[in-house]
Enzyme design. Structure first.
Site, PDB file in Angstrom:
ATOM      1  N   HIS A  20       0.822  -1.115  -0.006  1.00  0.00           N
ATOM      2  CA  HIS A  20      -0.029  -0.019   0.216  1.00  0.00           C
ATOM      3  C   HIS A  20       0.731   1.222   0.058  1.00  0.00           C
ATOM      4  CE1 HIS A  20      -3.356   2.533   2.032  1.00  0.00           C
ATOM      5  NE2 HIS A  20      -3.489   2.528   0.645  1.00  0.00           N
ATOM      6  N   ASP A  28       8.429   7.944 -20.334  1.00  0.00           N
ATOM      7  CA  ASP A  28       8.710   7.976 -21.812  1.00  0.00           C
ATOM      8  C   ASP A  28      10.360   7.638 -21.836  1.00  0.00           C
ATOM      9  OD1 ASP A  28      10.133  10.370 -21.087  1.00  0.00           O
ATOM     10  OD2 ASP A  28       8.357  11.552 -21.599  1.00  0.00           O
ATOM     11  N   HIS A 106       7.525  19.396 -12.982  1.00  0.00           N
ATOM     12  CA  HIS A 106       8.357  18.398 -13.671  1.00  0.00           C
ATOM     13  C   HIS A 106       9.603  18.248 -12.752  1.00  0.00           C
ATOM     14  CE1 HIS A 106       9.623  15.525 -16.354  1.00  0.00           C
ATOM     15  NE2 HIS A 106      10.732  16.004 -16.706  1.00  0.00           N
ATOM     16  N   TYR A 128       6.582  14.514 -21.416  1.00  0.00           N
ATOM     17  CA  TYR A 128       5.950  14.314 -20.347  1.00  0.00           C
ATOM     18  C   TYR A 128       5.102  13.294 -20.415  1.00  0.00           C
ATOM     19  CZ  TYR A 128       7.798  19.006 -19.867  1.00  0.00           C
ATOM     20  OH  TYR A 128       8.868  19.878 -19.663  1.00  0.00           O
ATOM     21  N   ALA A 129       5.258  12.172 -20.905  1.00  0.00           N
ATOM     22  CA  ALA A 129       4.258  11.051 -20.897  1.00  0.00           C
ATOM     23  C   ALA A 129       4.874  10.255 -19.879  1.00  0.00           C
ATOM     24  CB  ALA A 129       4.474  10.119 -22.280  1.00  0.00           C
ATOM     25  N   ASN A 130       4.564  10.406 -18.677  1.00  0.00           N
ATOM     26  CA  ASN A 130       5.188   9.826 -17.372  1.00  0.00           C
ATOM     27  C   ASN A 130       4.099   9.960 -16.259  1.00  0.00           C
ATOM     28  OD1 ASN A 130       7.975  10.011 -18.376  1.00  0.00           O
ATOM     29  ND2 ASN A 130       7.682  12.402 -18.307  1.00  0.00           N
TER      30      ASN A 130
END
Length: 139
Positions: A20, A28, A106, A128-130
């Site tokens: 948990h 990316d 970021h 920013y594909a994170n």
């Protein structure tokens, strides 16, 4: 042979050992990953595998209670953000819970990502594909 979705042994192990509030970053191809960070590098070529496919596969085995995104995705990559939010909505329906969504700068995202149990690097070449996924409990 394993019957469920994720066949990658390292990724399957990390998901199976998450507790948990443990974090798992899916990123990316360009996100900096410290040498000491546990990295599961799935990147094969540009775009393969893509970010959203990896997210969908991981979510089939990980119960997610919260996600963290870089706030820059809103302006710089709104297409991926909208697609990601649609996937999150689908996961909420499957899991029967509400997933908290948090946006942070970021630089803070990179710091939090370093605290995750592991980082899964995709072949995504889109800014920013994170996402950091935080594990919940299905009860």
């Amino acid at each position: 042979m394993k019957k469920t979705t994720i066949l990658n042994a390292q990724l399957s192990h990390v998901i199976a050992t998450m507790g948990h509030t443990d974090g798992l970053t899916i990123c990316d191809a360009g996100l900096p990953i410290p040498t000491e960070q546990h990295c599961i590098d799935l990147a094969l070529t540009k775009g393969i595998p893509d970010f959203l496919s990896v997210l969908q596969a991981v979510s089939s085995e990980l119960f997610i209670e919260k996600i963290v995104l870089a706030e820059e995705i809103k302006n710089i990559n709104p297409q991926i953000e909208q697609q990601l939010l649609m996937v999150i909505q689908q996961i909420e329906v499957q899991q029967k819970n509400t997933i908290k969504i948090e946006y942070i700068p970021h630089n803070e995202f990179k710091h939090q990502s370093n605290q995750a149990k592991a980082v899964v690097r995709t072949g995504e070449c889109s800014p920013y594909a994170n996402v950091i996924l935080y594990s919940g409990v299905p009860f």
